[in-house]
Design an enzyme around this catalytic site. Structure first.
Site, PDB file in Angstrom:
ATOM      1  N   LYS A  46     -33.416 -15.291  39.169  1.00 44.33           N
ATOM      2  CA  LYS A  46     -32.733 -14.569  40.254  1.00 44.33           C
ATOM      3  C   LYS A  46     -33.622 -14.384  41.493  1.00 44.33           C
ATOM      4  O   LYS A  46     -33.112 -14.319  42.604  1.00 44.33           O
ATOM      5  CB  LYS A  46     -32.230 -13.213  39.767  1.00 44.33           C
ATOM      6  CG  LYS A  46     -30.945 -13.330  38.947  1.00 44.33           C
ATOM      7  CD  LYS A  46     -30.306 -11.979  38.738  1.00 44.33           C
ATOM      8  CE  LYS A  46     -28.966 -12.098  38.034  1.00 44.33           C
ATOM      9  NZ  LYS A  46     -29.128 -12.441  36.602  1.00 44.33           N
TER      10      LYS A  46
ATOM     11  N   GLU B  75     -24.872  -4.500  44.688  1.00 43.10           N
ATOM     12  CA  GLU B  75     -24.503  -3.784  43.475  1.00 43.10           C
ATOM     13  C   GLU B  75     -25.258  -4.439  42.326  1.00 43.10           C
ATOM     14  O   GLU B  75     -25.768  -5.554  42.444  1.00 43.10           O
ATOM     15  CB  GLU B  75     -22.997  -3.875  43.212  1.00 43.10           C
ATOM     16  CG  GLU B  75     -22.529  -5.197  42.634  1.00 43.10           C
ATOM     17  CD  GLU B  75     -22.562  -6.336  43.634  1.00 43.10           C
ATOM     18  OE1 GLU B  75     -22.520  -6.066  44.846  1.00 43.10           O
ATOM     19  OE2 GLU B  75     -22.644  -7.503  43.184  1.00 43.10           O
TER      20      GLU B  75
ATOM     21  N   SER C 255     -33.114 -19.726  31.844  1.00 42.84           N
ATOM     22  CA  SER C 255     -32.973 -18.920  33.066  1.00 42.84           C
ATOM     23  C   SER C 255     -33.827 -17.661  33.069  1.00 42.84           C
ATOM     24  O   SER C 255     -34.190 -17.167  34.131  1.00 42.84           O
ATOM     25  CB  SER C 255     -31.502 -18.571  33.297  1.00 42.84           C
ATOM     26  OG  SER C 255     -30.948 -17.945  32.158  1.00 42.84           O
TER      27      SER C 255
HETATM   28  C1  LIG Z   1     -28.127 -12.940  35.739  1.00 43.25           C
HETATM   29  C2  LIG Z   1     -28.588 -13.904  34.765  1.00 43.25           C
HETATM   30  C3  LIG Z   1     -27.817 -15.028  34.402  1.00 43.25           C
HETATM   31  C4  LIG Z   1     -26.431 -15.262  34.910  1.00 43.25           C
HETATM   32  O1  LIG Z   1     -26.306 -15.485  36.270  1.00 43.25           O
HETATM   33  P1  LIG Z   1     -25.974 -16.928  36.864  1.00 43.25           P
HETATM   34  O2  LIG Z   1     -25.652 -16.634  38.286  1.00 43.25           O
HETATM   35  O3  LIG Z   1     -24.802 -17.466  36.113  1.00 43.25           O
HETATM   36  O4  LIG Z   1     -27.162 -17.766  36.700  1.00 43.25           O
HETATM   37  C5  LIG Z   1     -28.359 -15.948  33.517  1.00 43.25           C
HETATM   38  N1  LIG Z   1     -29.587 -15.772  32.988  1.00 43.25           N
HETATM   39  C6  LIG Z   1     -30.351 -14.705  33.294  1.00 43.25           C
HETATM   40  C7  LIG Z   1     -31.695 -14.577  32.661  1.00 43.25           C
HETATM   41  C8  LIG Z   1     -29.889 -13.732  34.183  1.00 43.25           C
HETATM   42  O5  LIG Z   1     -30.661 -12.679  34.484  1.00 43.25           O
END
Ligand SMILES: *Cc1c(COP(=O)(O)O)cnc(C)c1O
Length: 406
Positions: A102, A124, A389
């Site tokens: 993010k 938010e 992610s």
């Molecule tokens: C917020 C988050 C997501 C989901 O958000 P996307 O916009 O779909 O990428 C996925 N993985 C992690 C670790 C997150 O914090």
């Protein structure tokens, strides 16, 4: 629109179009006063995205502050255990500063805010991940940061609330209605309507009104561009398949952006939660229909009144009743396949990656790992690159409390 009609080497020029559409999805469905604010943001973005100075500044920040490039790790033990010959790899966004992808778009958004002369960023947050990333970026650039959060979420997500406060953000409690994410979105939008001259609204994924789906994708694309070069460097070839989880869809668009023009199979993994009954999952691209919500046209899950349906996933970052418009478009043209993975398989994958590789994944990312393991069993030989992610520290207490040690 068909896959064969799309020129992928000019894809980023043509999608979205000047009004923010990916085919019929996207656009900007906001009240007139915010329309002006969105146009101001779009104009500023179109200027800076071509500016050498801005690009170089973002590059420097990625390297010196975020710790990019993040590596790719070959999952040798897990691949051996699966035993079909398929090789799994992960792009390590868990090693990006703050532990997830993010920050890639938050640093871009706040740099843009600074360029526009804004004093404050507003957003938010539900589980608090977007709030923490934005508060981090705001602290780095010295901007004020107001985070709207439902009272129920504030109770549930105490560590992230503490993080935001330590980083200097103001966490504003929203007590209307069910006091969760939806009410927080409404409150943040109202605040933005009053403050748009000094403030900018920072959306947390590839969604919302134009230009956000495009801007967030462009800021996340660093993941895919890095990954493509690294993967070819490591193995001498492209991966056969790439896999990412899809909530709003930002980490997925980041990885996919590097490979759209390649002969690579692309999979987006949606959360099936407890099953396919309404309210038990958040698989919007799999079970949803076209509709407008939160300022953009996409595929969404609707209740019987046509309102956004209640959704659920064990991964709180994935429980959103829609996905970004570009995903709806890529689904329709058949370039990306959207698949589903439920809570149980996700928890299994969470432990599997931890035990076999020494990497504790976020529950969101564990969805992608779970699907990649299934895919490895199906395709046999070949290579699969997963976007990891984020890291799973935030999920450990929840997993142990609800599932025990497996
Ligand atoms: C917020 C988050 C997501 C989901 O958000 P996307 O916009 O779909 O990428 C996925 N993985 C992690 C670790 C997150 O914090």
């Amino acid at each position: 629109m068909k896959l064969k009609d799309i020129e992928f080497n000019t894809y980023f020029k043509n999608y979205p179009d000047a009004n923010g559409y990916f085919g019929k999805y996207g656009g900007s469905y906001v009240p007139p006063e915010l329309k002006v604010a969105m146009e101001e943001i779009a104009d500023a973005y179109y200027t800076i995205c071509k500016s050498r100075k801005f690009i170089n500044e973002l590059r420097r920040i990625r390297k010196e502050f975020q710790g990019r490039p993040t590596p790719i790790s070959h999952l040798e033990r897990l691949s051996d255990k699966i035993g079909t010959g398929a090789q799994l790899y992960v792009k390590r966004e868990d090693l990006n500063h703050t532990g997830a992808h993010k920050l890639n778009h938050c640093m871009g958004e706040v740099l843009l805010a600074k360029f526009m002369g804004k004093k404050k960023v507003i957003a938010e947050t539900g589980a608090g991940q977007h709030g923490v990333a934005l508060a981090t970026a705001a602290a780095y650039f010295g901007l004020e940061c107001d985070i709207y959060m439902g009272a129920v979420d504030i109770k549930k997500q105490a560590p992230n609330v503490a993080r935001m406060k330590i980083l200097g953000a103001k966490v504003i409690e929203v007590t209307d209605g069910l006091a969760t994410l939806k009410e927080a979105v409404d409150a943040a939008f109202i605040a933005y309507g009053n403050e748009y001259k000094e403030a900018i609204y920072c959306i947390g994924s590839v969604m919302g009104p134009h230009p956000f789906p495009m801007m967030v994708r462009d800021f996340q694309a660093v993941v895919g561009f890095e990954a493509r070069e690294q993967f070819v460097g490591m193995t001498g070839e492209l991966p056969d398949a790439i896999v990412a989880c899809v909530g709003g869809g930002s980490n997925a668009m980041g990885l996919f952006s590097g490979f759209l023009n390649d002969p690579v199979d692309i999979y987006g993994v949606e959360p099936l939660g407890r099953g396919n009954k309404m309210g038990d999952h958040a698989a919007s691209l799999t079970y949803g229909e076209e509709g407008v919500m939160h300022g953009f046209n996409s595929i969404m899950l609707k209740d019987e009144n046509g309102e956004p349906a209640p959704v659920y996933s064990v991964a709180s970052g994935l429980d959103y009743p829609s996905s970004g418009p570009e995903h709806a478009f890529l689904r329709d043209i058949g370039r990306v396949k959207y698949v589903i993975v439920g809570d149980d398989e996700t928890i299994d994958a969470f432990f599997e990656l931890s035990r076999m590789e020494g990497i504790i994944p976020a529950l969101e990312s564990s969805h992608a790992v779970a699907y990649a393991i299934k895919l490895a069993n199906m395709i046999g030989k070949g290579s699969i690159l997963i976007n990891l992610s984020g890291r799973g520290d935030k999920d450990m207490d929840y997993v142990i409390e609800n599932y025990g040690i497996r």
